[in-house]
Write a protein that holds these residues in place. Structure first.
Motif, mmCIF file in Angstrom:
data_model
loop_
_atom_site.group_PDB
_atom_site.id
_atom_site.type_symbol
_atom_site.label_atom_id
_atom_site.label_comp_id
_atom_site.label_asym_id
_atom_site.label_seq_id
_atom_site.Cartn_x
_atom_site.Cartn_y
_atom_site.Cartn_z
ATOM 1 N N ASN A 114 0.835 -1.202 0.000
ATOM 2 C CA ASN A 114 0.000 0.000 0.000
ATOM 3 C C ASN A 114 0.874 1.258 0.000
ATOM 4 O OD1 ASN A 114 -2.681 0.657 -0.291
ATOM 5 N ND2 ASN A 114 -3.043 0.928 1.901
ATOM 6 N N LEU A 115 1.678 1.401 -1.040
ATOM 7 C CA LEU A 115 2.634 2.497 -1.119
ATOM 8 C C LEU A 115 1.952 3.836 -1.376
ATOM 9 C CD1 LEU A 115 5.547 0.961 -3.254
ATOM 10 C CD2 LEU A 115 5.265 0.969 -0.765
ATOM 11 N N THR A 116 2.589 4.889 -0.908
ATOM 12 C CA THR A 116 2.167 6.240 -1.236
ATOM 13 C C THR A 116 2.622 6.566 -2.661
ATOM 14 O OG1 THR A 116 4.226 7.336 -0.555
ATOM 15 C CG2 THR A 116 2.587 6.886 1.167
ATOM 16 N N GLY A 165 6.422 5.988 0.828
ATOM 17 C CA GLY A 165 6.110 5.411 2.124
ATOM 18 C C GLY A 165 5.192 4.214 1.971
ATOM 19 N N ASP A 166 4.962 3.478 3.090
ATOM 20 C CA ASP A 166 4.028 2.356 3.030
ATOM 21 C C ASP A 166 3.112 2.341 4.248
ATOM 22 O OD1 ASP A 166 5.227 0.965 5.190
ATOM 23 O OD2 ASP A 166 6.472 -0.259 3.892
ATOM 24 N N GLN A 197 13.744 3.316 6.350
ATOM 25 C CA GLN A 197 13.636 3.767 7.733
ATOM 26 C C GLN A 197 12.191 3.673 8.216
ATOM 27 O OE1 GLN A 197 14.093 8.147 5.966
ATOM 28 N NE2 GLN A 197 14.302 8.143 8.181
ATOM 29 N N LYS A 198 12.029 3.317 9.482
ATOM 30 C CA LYS A 198 10.709 3.300 10.100
ATOM 31 C C LYS A 198 10.423 4.729 10.578
ATOM 32 C CE LYS A 198 6.976 1.234 11.721
ATOM 33 N NZ LYS A 198 7.036 0.058 12.603
ATOM 34 N N VAL A 199 9.300 5.270 10.127
ATOM 35 C CA VAL A 199 8.949 6.645 10.479
ATOM 36 C C VAL A 199 7.910 6.672 11.584
ATOM 37 C CG1 VAL A 199 7.950 8.809 9.628
ATOM 38 C CG2 VAL A 199 9.505 7.492 8.176
ATOM 39 N N ASP A 200 6.787 5.974 11.369
ATOM 40 C CA ASP A 200 5.692 6.055 12.328
ATOM 41 C C ASP A 200 4.846 4.787 12.231
ATOM 42 O OD1 ASP A 200 2.965 6.855 13.428
ATOM 43 O OD2 ASP A 200 4.083 8.698 13.802
ATOM 44 N N SER A 201 4.576 4.159 13.363
ATOM 45 C CA SER A 201 3.865 2.877 13.361
ATOM 46 C C SER A 201 2.398 3.010 12.947
ATOM 47 C CB SER A 201 3.950 2.225 14.745
ATOM 48 O OG SER A 201 3.406 3.082 15.735
ATOM 49 N N SER A 202 1.855 4.233 12.927
ATOM 50 C CA SER A 202 0.465 4.401 12.485
ATOM 51 C C SER A 202 0.333 4.225 10.975
ATOM 52 C CB SER A 202 -0.062 5.782 12.895
ATOM 53 O OG SER A 202 0.548 6.820 12.151
ATOM 54 N N SER A 242 -0.325 9.397 2.746
ATOM 55 C CA SER A 242 -0.236 10.533 1.825
ATOM 56 C C SER A 242 1.162 10.673 1.237
ATOM 57 C CB SER A 242 -0.639 11.829 2.531
ATOM 58 O OG SER A 242 0.232 12.123 3.601
ATOM 59 N N LYS A 243 1.208 11.292 0.087
ATOM 60 C CA LYS A 243 2.442 11.510 -0.657
ATOM 61 C C LYS A 243 3.418 12.401 0.128
ATOM 62 C CE LYS A 243 3.671 13.590 -5.159
ATOM 63 N NZ LYS A 243 3.037 14.195 -6.365
ATOM 64 N N PRO A 244 4.708 12.019 0.229
ATOM 65 C CA PRO A 244 5.687 12.916 0.842
ATOM 66 C C PRO A 244 5.777 14.230 0.060
ATOM 67 C CG PRO A 244 6.580 10.693 0.579
ATOM 68 C CD PRO A 244 5.300 10.734 -0.193
#
Length: 393
Positions: free
Chosen positions: A327-329, A341-342, A361-366, A370-372
């Motif tokens: 489920n990529l951005t 992101g995913d 890199q892991k950014v946020d577990s939620s 949305s597109k960076p």
């Protein structure tokens, strides 16, 4: 067959995220690829993070930050909008677009849904309540709000003195940039069944280029609201209603007088900007925005492959298939790399030359939906829980 868009994208999301089948039979089961093992060639640096309300949760939303003059603007679904200093991450102002109710009842959510955009002295954002807001960039006060023809789930686009809004019922509207008055409306038509989300228009040479849920790309004169041309790039086909979805939800890209657009379950097409005639077409579909950079085109397809193609004929140059169904951005180009992101909250950095991973890199577990956003030397990422992160390479 009349179904709500939310229901359709909900079915698809459940299948992609949980591995459940939409239909009977093992062949319909979709499984998320395991996280690929990547040896980082560099470590992206987190400069700051800032919470913006409660985010979007599990609701499908295009909310993402916007950037101008060293200020980052971000919002959550409920209606919180913040301006943040791009260097320090410090909050400059906060505004609320939630509808005030009685003292004893919580404020009604604004249901913000379209990505933020900024132009001149205004920040623009749309809502599922069919409203578009313009906020003053200096202090967050509301300059105007306008009731539009339908849910404003796409990103408003300011150009030629108007704000272009593509609503969920297929209307393209132009609002006066100074006061929000509707100047014209064009009906782009919608089929009985379509995906949640709408194509944001692209302004080029006095025309708005926009995709439609009917598989067509349209060009409309911005000053007059006159349809110049309309070209079908995807024809509904298949055994099921979902197979026949042919929405052009991606934002068209205009480069060297060529329009590049892509449909879900359909085609990637290159069109002549002046006439709308098809120059070439490839059988590849997606709802994610694509990138055109020089002679190359980069995209994330509907199965989450990241693909590089030649812009001259759509020939595939390389394909990265290790992120299937994560489920990529939509991807962006940042610092010479493709970044996406995913749904598990990872950012993936990919070499543009060969499609190999260079960092992860892991950014946020939620999770990331949305597109960076590229903001000068920084990369902005908004997580589902409303946390906004700024990274540098």
């Amino acid at each position: 067959m009349q179904l709500r868009k939310t229901f359709v994208v909900g079915l698809i999301s459940v299948a992609l995220l949980s591995g459940c089948s939409l239909f009977s039979g093992e062949e319909d089961v979709v499984t998320m690829s395991p996280l690929p093992k990547v040896e980082n060639q560099f470590q992206p640096t987190e400069v700051w993070n800032r919470s913006v309300g409660n985010g979007t949760g599990e609701i499908y939303s295009n909310l993402r930050p916007a950037w101008q003059d060293n200020k980052v603007f971000a919002a959550d679904r409920h209606g919180i909008v913040k301006a943040i200093d791009a260097d320090s991450g410090k909050e400059i102002w906060t505004a609320s677009l939630a509808e005030k109710t009685s003292f004893f009842r919580p404020n009604r959510s604004a249901l913000l849904s379209g990505g933020l955009s900024v132009d001149g002295g205004h920040v623009y954002v749309g809502s599922e309540l069919a409203k578009v807001f313009a906020l003053n960039t200096e202090d967050g006060t509301v300059a105007w709000e306008t009731q539009v023809a339908g849910e404003a789930v796409s990103t408003p686009v300011a150009s030629d003195g108007v704000v272009l809004v593509h609503t969920s019922n297929g209307m393209l509207q132009a609002l006066d940039q100074t006061n929000g008055v509707v100047k014209w409306t064009v009906n782009l038509d919608v089929p009985p069944l379509s995906l949640r989300g709408e194509s944001s228009p692209t302004a080029a040479f006095g025309a708005a280029i926009v995709g439609g849920d009917n598989g067509r790309v349209s060009a409309v004169l911005i000053n007059q609201g006159q349809l110049v041309w309309q070209q079908r790039i995807s024809q509904p086909s298949g055994a099921t209603e979902i197979d026949r979805l042919s929405d052009v939800n991606t934002t068209p890209v205009v480069n060297n007088n060529v329009v590049y657009a892509m449909a879900y379950n359909g085609n990637l097409a290159a069109l002549d900007l002046r006439s709308g005639q098809i120059i070439w077409k490839r059988e590849i579909g997606s709802v994610n925005d694509l990138i055109v950079d020089g002679s190359r085109l980069y995209l994330v397809d509907q199965d989450d492959r990241i693909v590089a193609l030649d812009t001259q004929g759509g020939v595939t140059l390389w394909r990265q298939s290790e992120l299937l169904h994560r489920n990529l951005t939509s991807p962006v180009l940042y610092n010479g790399y493709i970044v996406a992101g995913d749904s598990e909250g990872y950012l993936h950095w990919i070499n543009t030359e060969d499609g190999r991973f260079v960092a992860q890199q892991k950014v946020d577990s939620s999770g990331l939906l949305s597109k960076p956003v590229v903001a000068s030397d920084k990369l902005l990422v908004q997580a589902k829980n409303g946390e906004v992160y700024a990274f540098t390479r």
